[in-house]
Design a protein around this motif. Sequence first.
Motif, short mmCIF file in Angstrom:
data_model
loop_
_atom_site.label_atom_id
_atom_site.label_comp_id
_atom_site.label_asym_id
_atom_site.label_seq_id
_atom_site.Cartn_x
_atom_site.Cartn_y
_atom_site.Cartn_z
N GLN A 205 0.83 -1.21 0.00
CA GLN A 205 0.00 0.00 0.00
C GLN A 205 0.86 1.26 0.00
O GLN A 205 0.52 2.25 -0.65
CB GLN A 205 -0.91 0.00 1.22
N ALA A 206 1.99 1.21 0.74
CA ALA A 206 2.89 2.37 0.82
C ALA A 206 3.49 2.67 -0.56
O ALA A 206 3.58 3.83 -0.97
CB ALA A 206 3.99 2.11 1.84
N LYS A 207 3.89 1.63 -1.29
CA LYS A 207 4.43 1.83 -2.65
C LYS A 207 3.39 2.47 -3.55
O LYS A 207 3.70 3.40 -4.30
CB LYS A 207 4.87 0.48 -3.24
N SER A 208 2.17 1.99 -3.47
CA SER A 208 1.09 2.53 -4.29
C SER A 208 0.78 3.98 -3.91
O SER A 208 0.59 4.83 -4.78
CB SER A 208 -0.15 1.66 -4.12
N LYS A 209 0.76 4.25 -2.61
CA LYS A 209 0.44 5.60 -2.13
C LYS A 209 1.50 6.60 -2.57
O LYS A 209 1.19 7.74 -2.93
CB LYS A 209 0.35 5.58 -0.60
N LEU A 210 2.77 6.20 -2.54
CA LEU A 210 3.86 7.10 -2.89
C LEU A 210 3.79 7.55 -4.35
O LEU A 210 4.27 8.64 -4.70
CB LEU A 210 5.21 6.45 -2.62
N LYS A 211 3.16 6.78 -5.18
CA LYS A 211 3.05 7.13 -6.60
C LYS A 211 2.16 8.35 -6.82
O LYS A 211 2.22 8.98 -7.88
CB LYS A 211 2.54 5.93 -7.40
N LYS A 212 1.35 8.67 -5.81
CA LYS A 212 0.46 9.83 -5.96
C LYS A 212 0.39 10.71 -4.72
O LYS A 212 -0.31 11.73 -4.72
CB LYS A 212 -0.96 9.34 -6.31
N GLY A 213 1.12 10.35 -3.65
CA GLY A 213 1.07 11.14 -2.43
C GLY A 213 2.24 10.82 -1.51
O GLY A 213 3.22 10.19 -1.93
N ASP A 214 2.12 11.26 -0.27
CA ASP A 214 3.21 11.11 0.70
C ASP A 214 3.00 9.92 1.63
O ASP A 214 1.87 9.55 1.95
CB ASP A 214 3.32 12.38 1.55
N VAL A 215 4.11 9.35 2.07
CA VAL A 215 4.09 8.30 3.08
C VAL A 215 5.15 8.60 4.13
O VAL A 215 6.06 9.41 3.90
CB VAL A 215 4.34 6.90 2.47
N TRP A 216 5.03 7.95 5.27
CA TRP A 216 6.03 8.08 6.34
C TRP A 216 6.35 6.69 6.87
O TRP A 216 5.43 5.87 7.07
CB TRP A 216 5.49 8.94 7.48
N SER A 217 7.63 6.42 7.06
CA SER A 217 8.07 5.13 7.58
C SER A 217 8.85 5.33 8.87
O SER A 217 9.39 6.42 9.11
CB SER A 217 8.94 4.40 6.55
N ILE A 218 8.93 4.29 9.68
CA ILE A 218 9.52 4.44 11.02
C ILE A 218 11.05 4.45 11.00
O ILE A 218 11.67 4.66 12.04
CB ILE A 218 9.01 3.36 11.98
N SER A 219 11.67 4.24 9.83
CA SER A 219 13.13 4.29 9.77
C SER A 219 13.59 4.76 8.39
O SER A 219 12.82 4.74 7.41
CB SER A 219 13.74 2.91 10.05
N LYS A 220 14.84 5.17 8.34
CA LYS A 220 15.44 5.63 7.09
C LYS A 220 15.46 4.52 6.04
O LYS A 220 15.10 4.73 4.88
CB LYS A 220 16.86 6.12 7.37
N SER A 221 15.86 3.32 6.44
CA SER A 221 15.97 2.21 5.50
C SER A 221 14.61 1.80 4.93
O SER A 221 14.50 1.46 3.75
CB SER A 221 16.64 0.99 6.18
N LEU A 222 13.58 1.88 5.77
CA LEU A 222 12.24 1.53 5.30
C LEU A 222 11.69 2.58 4.34
O LEU A 222 11.01 2.25 3.37
CB LEU A 222 11.30 1.35 6.50
N ALA A 223 12.00 3.86 4.61
CA ALA A 223 11.57 4.92 3.70
C ALA A 223 12.26 4.76 2.34
O ALA A 223 11.64 4.96 1.28
CB ALA A 223 11.89 6.28 4.30
N ARG A 224 13.52 4.41 2.38
CA ARG A 224 14.27 4.19 1.13
C ARG A 224 13.68 3.00 0.37
O ARG A 224 13.54 3.04 -0.86
CB ARG A 224 15.74 3.92 1.45
N LYS A 225 13.32 1.95 1.10
CA LYS A 225 12.74 0.75 0.49
C LYS A 225 11.45 1.09 -0.26
O LYS A 225 11.22 0.60 -1.37
CB LYS A 225 12.48 -0.28 1.57
N VAL A 226 10.61 1.93 0.34
CA VAL A 226 9.35 2.31 -0.30
C VAL A 226 9.61 3.09 -1.58
O VAL A 226 9.01 2.83 -2.62
CB VAL A 226 8.48 3.15 0.66
N ALA A 227 10.54 4.07 -1.52
CA ALA A 227 10.85 4.88 -2.69
C ALA A 227 11.45 4.03 -3.81
O ALA A 227 11.16 4.24 -4.99
CB ALA A 227 11.80 6.01 -2.30
#
Length: 271
Positions: A205-227
């Motif tokens: 869901q986070a990957k899909s959401k990032l394609k059209k909006g913002d997401v927040w993850s609990i760590s740097k590595s997880l935020a990078r993974k989503v992007a």
Amino acid sequence: MKKAGSLFLILVFTFFSVFCSSADTTHAAANGDMQVQKLKQRGFKSPKFHKDAKKTQFKAQKQHKNVEYDVLATMNEDTKDVVLEVESTEKSQPEVYQVDIHEADGDLLVATFTDKATGKKYEVDNTKAKSNFAFVIPIGIVIGEALVAHLLAASLAIVVAGVTYVAATEIASKLRKEKRYEHYAATLNKAKTGMYIGPSLTYKQAKSKLKKGDVWSISKSLARKVAQGAGGNRIPIGPEIHNKDKNGKVKSGKYYYHYHTYNRAGGHSFY
């Protein structure tokens, strides 16, 4: 399908009410004081802010055409339901409205006010012109809508498309500590001076959401993974932070490091 969608929203808000109730009331109280001053500037008398584990409230008085109105807006911290009560010497019984908020960000308010006594609904959008507004909407709502808008602001919350988001300054550290979920929906306020966190998301869901909006993850590595995932597994851009203007001066507000997909398509993957 509609029933399934409703069940999903109930589950989302059940979880969301749990983590919102744990938000730091110290910051909310300070922000409440600021909203009190804004209400005074809008002509309200003796506005008072109250917040505890069960509810958040704004109470004030305002005069309109020589009639004194006592106004009380209350948010239930568990359900996030908002109720507006208006008393005046003109009516023997107070007006009581259930408020369903569709959009709220600072002074902005788009909501449906339902009269609990009659069931009649009134649509309020304070972004639109108010010519003959008082002839369409009961005066209690005309007066009380400002209290409702400032109640949300004092609670360090905004509402986007009917979904409530809480300021990251209030909840981010707790979510990192709990590690119950890894990803959340996110949004910026209209002034773009703060980031707000909403319901939890799966990685998909986070990957899909990032394609059209913002997401927040609990760590740097997880935020990078989503992007990286949202960008077709290509190396993402970042981390970066936009806390300075073009002249290098630090901007007001709270900014967060984030990633973008390789081509900057979509939103921010904050952490």
